[in-house]
Design an enzyme around this catalytic site. Structure first.
Site, mmCIF file in Angstrom:
data_model
loop_
_atom_site.group_PDB
_atom_site.id
_atom_site.type_symbol
_atom_site.label_atom_id
_atom_site.label_comp_id
_atom_site.label_asym_id
_atom_site.label_seq_id
_atom_site.Cartn_x
_atom_site.Cartn_y
_atom_site.Cartn_z
ATOM 1 C CD GLN A 163 -3.053 0.823 2.209
ATOM 2 O OE1 GLN A 163 -3.971 0.077 1.923
ATOM 3 N NE2 GLN A 163 -2.956 1.393 3.400
ATOM 4 C CD GLU A 205 -2.176 7.558 2.838
ATOM 5 O OE1 GLU A 205 -0.957 7.321 2.910
ATOM 6 O OE2 GLU A 205 -3.024 6.977 3.531
ATOM 7 C CG ASP A 242 0.841 0.493 5.486
ATOM 8 O OD1 ASP A 242 0.657 -0.700 5.796
ATOM 9 O OD2 ASP A 242 -0.054 1.360 5.573
ATOM 10 C CD GLU A 286 1.328 1.251 8.865
ATOM 11 O OE1 GLU A 286 0.099 1.365 8.766
ATOM 12 O OE2 GLU A 286 2.124 2.188 8.636
ATOM 13 C CG ASP A 313 -2.930 0.806 10.805
ATOM 14 O OD1 ASP A 313 -3.716 1.183 11.707
ATOM 15 O OD2 ASP A 313 -3.090 1.133 9.616
ATOM 16 C CE LYS A 338 -3.932 4.606 10.190
ATOM 17 N NZ LYS A 338 -4.395 3.545 9.265
ATOM 18 N NE ARG A 367 -7.325 5.666 9.064
ATOM 19 C CZ ARG A 367 -8.102 4.707 9.583
ATOM 20 N NH1 ARG A 367 -8.640 4.881 10.787
ATOM 21 N NH2 ARG A 367 -8.315 3.580 8.938
ATOM 22 C CB SER A 368 -6.534 7.062 2.723
ATOM 23 O OG SER A 368 -7.698 6.391 3.118
ATOM 24 C CE LYS A 389 1.707 5.536 7.229
ATOM 25 N NZ LYS A 389 1.109 4.189 7.085
#
EC number: 4.2.1.11
Length: 426
Positions: A163, A205, A242, A286, A313, A338, A367-368, A389
Site C-alpha cells: 500500500q 495520500e 506499509d 507496517e 496498525d 490513529k 487517514r487516507s 505519517k
C-alpha cells in the site's frame, strides 16, 4: 471555571470527496474551536465504528447526517455545563453515553470530532498552543516524517500490492531540513517516473501511483531518486513499507501478491521481507501480516523485530487492550496511532502511554481521507511520538500537517528533531 456552552456538528467533505463531520465547541467565555474527522480506506475490523447514513440517495450511502444529529442532540444535551479543561472526564462521559465498546450507537466520528474540538477550544481559551496544552512542558520533539511517495494497494488503482512505499529522512539536524530533502526526492522521483513513461498521477495520500509490474520496482526507483537528489541512501534517507497485509490475505492465511503472481504463507512472506531488508535500507514495515495472523506476527517479530521497526496498525487499531495482548506475546515493536480508530483523545493518550511504558515506538498517523485539519501535527509533538505519517509533499490536506509542524518548530526555536536517535535505543 471554563465550561462547555454549546456544541454543533456540520457535514463537510474530506479529501476524497466523501462527507465527514466538522464538530464545533463553544466555551463559557465564548471561545470557539472546530475539528474535522478523517476517514480510512483500508480499515482494521476492530476499529471503532464510523457511523454512515447508508442512504443511497445521498453521497452513495456515505452521508454522516445521523452522526451529526447525534452531536447536535444527545451529545450536546449531556455535555453542556461540563468543565471544559477536564478532557478525560468529558471523554469518559462520551464513552458512557454511547454504552458500547466501539461507539456503535453514537459513531466514533461523532465522538472524536467533539473530543478534538474540545481540546482545541480549551487550549485556545488558555492561550496555549494545542501541543503545549496536550503535552505540557515536555512537548519538544519534532517527529521524523514517514512520507508515502509511491502508493499501491487500496490507495491507488495500479498493480502494486504493497500500500505504501515511504521515505524516512533520518540523517538531518532539523525538521525543516528533513522535509526539504524529502520534497527534493519527491520531485526527483517524478522526473524519473516521467523518464520511464510511468504515470505520475497521485494516490489518496499524494504519492505517485505508477503501474509497476511487481513490488520491488518501487524500491529500486525510490533508491535511485534519493541518490539522484544528492542524498545518501540509508544514511540520510531510509525506506519504509506499509504492506497492509490484511487486504492481501485469504481465510487460510495465504497472502496473494498479484503483482508478482505469487501466493505465500506467513513464513514465506516473512522470508520475502528478509530478502528485501537485506537488499534495501528498509527500517520499518507496517502491517507486515494480517490483523488476525497472530501466529505469523510472532514469527515475523522473532525474525525481524531486533533489526527493524515492525508497526501494528490493523493489528492494534490504537486500542490499549489489543496492544497489551501484543506486548504479552512479544508481537511487533511499534504501534500506529490513529485517533479515529479508538474514539477519543483520552483513549488515544492511554494507548500511547502504554506503548511508551513498554518501549514500543509510536507513529502518529493521518487517514487516507483527510482534511485541512492539522490536529495530529500538534498531537505528535505533544506526546513526543517521534514519528508521523501524513502523506507525501503533495495535496494540501497532507501539506497542512507539515506546515503546522514547521510552525511548531519555529515556535520552539528549533525544538528537538529526533532523526537518527529514533532507532538507537534498540
Amino acid at each position: 471555571m471554563l465550561t462547555i456552552k454549546d456544541i454543533h456538528a456540520l457535514e463537510v467533505m474530506d479529501s476524497r470527496g466523501n462527507p465527514t463531520i466538522q464538530a464545533s465547541v463553544v466555551l463559557s467565555d465564548n471561545t470557539k474551536a472546530s475539528a474535522i474527522v478523517p476517514s480510512g480506506a483500508s480499515t482494521g475490523k476492530r476499529e471503532a465504528l464510523e457511523l454512515r447514513d447508508n442512504d443511497k440517495t445521498r453521497f452513495l450511502g456515505k452521508g454522516v447526517l445521523r452522526a451529526c444529529e447525534n452531536v447536535n442532540s444527545v451529545i450536546k444535551h449531556h455535555l453542556i455545563g461540563l468543565e471544559a479543561i477536564n478532557q478525560a472526564f468529558v471523554d469518559e462521559r462520551l464513552r458512557a453515553l454511547d454504552g458500547t465498546p466501539n461507539y456503535a450507537n453514537l459513531g466514533a466520528n461523532a465522538v472524536l470530532g467533539v473530543s478534538m474540538a474540545l481540546a482545541r477550544a480549551s487550549a485556545k481559551a488558555l492561550n496555549l498552543p494545542l501541543y503545549r496544552y496536550l503535552g505540557g512542558a515536555n512537548a519538544l520533539t519534532l517527529p521524523v516524517p514517514m512520507l508515502n511517495i509511491i502508493n499501491g494497494g487500496t490507495h491507488a488503482n495500479n498493480s502494486i500490492d504493497f500500500q505504501e512505499y515511504m521515505i524516512m529522512p533520518l540523517g538531518f539536524e532539523s525538521f525543516k531540513e528533513a522535509l526539504r530533502a524529502s520534497a527534493e526526492v519527491y520531485h526527483t522521483l517524478k522526473k524519473l517516473l516521467d523518464g520511464k513513461n510511468q504515470l505520475t498521477s497521485v494516490g489518496d495520500e499524494g504519492g505517485f501511483a505508477p503501474n509497476f509490474s511487481n513490488n520491488v520496482e518501487p524500491l529500486e526507483v525510490i533508491s535511485q531518486a534519493i541518490e539522484k537528489a544528492g542524498y545518501k541512501l540509508g544514511e540520510e534517507i531510509a525506506l519504509a513499507l506499509d504492506v497492509a497485509s490484511s487486504e492481501l490475505v485469504d481465510e487460510n492465511f495465504n497472502y496473494h501478491l498479484k503483482g508478482e503472481n505469487k501466493i505465500l504463507d506467513s513464513h514465506e512472506l516473512v522470508a520475502y521481507y528478509k530478502e528485501l531488508v537485506a537488499k534495501y535500507p528498509i527500517v520499518s514495515i507496517e502491517d507486515g501480516l494480517s490483523e488476525d495472523d497472530w501466529e505469523g506476527w510472532a514469527f515475523l517479530s522473532k525474525e525481524l523485530g531486533r533489526q527493524i521497526q515492525l508497526v501494528g496498525d490493523d493489528l492494534f487499531v490504537t486500542n490499549a487492550s489489543l496492544l497489551q495482548k501484543g506486548i504479552e506475546k512479544n508481537i511487533a515493536n511499534a504501534v500506529l496511532i490513529k485517533p479515529n480508530q479508538i474514539g477519543t483523545i483520552s483513549e488515544t493518550l492511554e494507548t500511547i502511554r502504554l506503548a511508551k511504558h513498554h518501549a514500543y515506538q509510536c507513529v502518529m498517523s493521518h487517514r487516507s481521507g483527510e482534511s485541512e485539519d492539522s490536529f495530529i501535527a500538534d498531537f505528535a509533538v505533544a506526546l513526543n511520538t517521534g514519528e508521523i505519517k501524513t502523506g507525501s509533499t503533495a495535496r494540501s490536506e497532507r501539506i497542512a500537517k507539515y506546515n503546522r509542524l514547521l510552525e511548531i518548530e519555529h515556535e520552539l526555536k528549533g525544538g528537538i528533531y529526533i532523526g537518527k536517535e529514533l532507532f538507537k535505543h534498540g
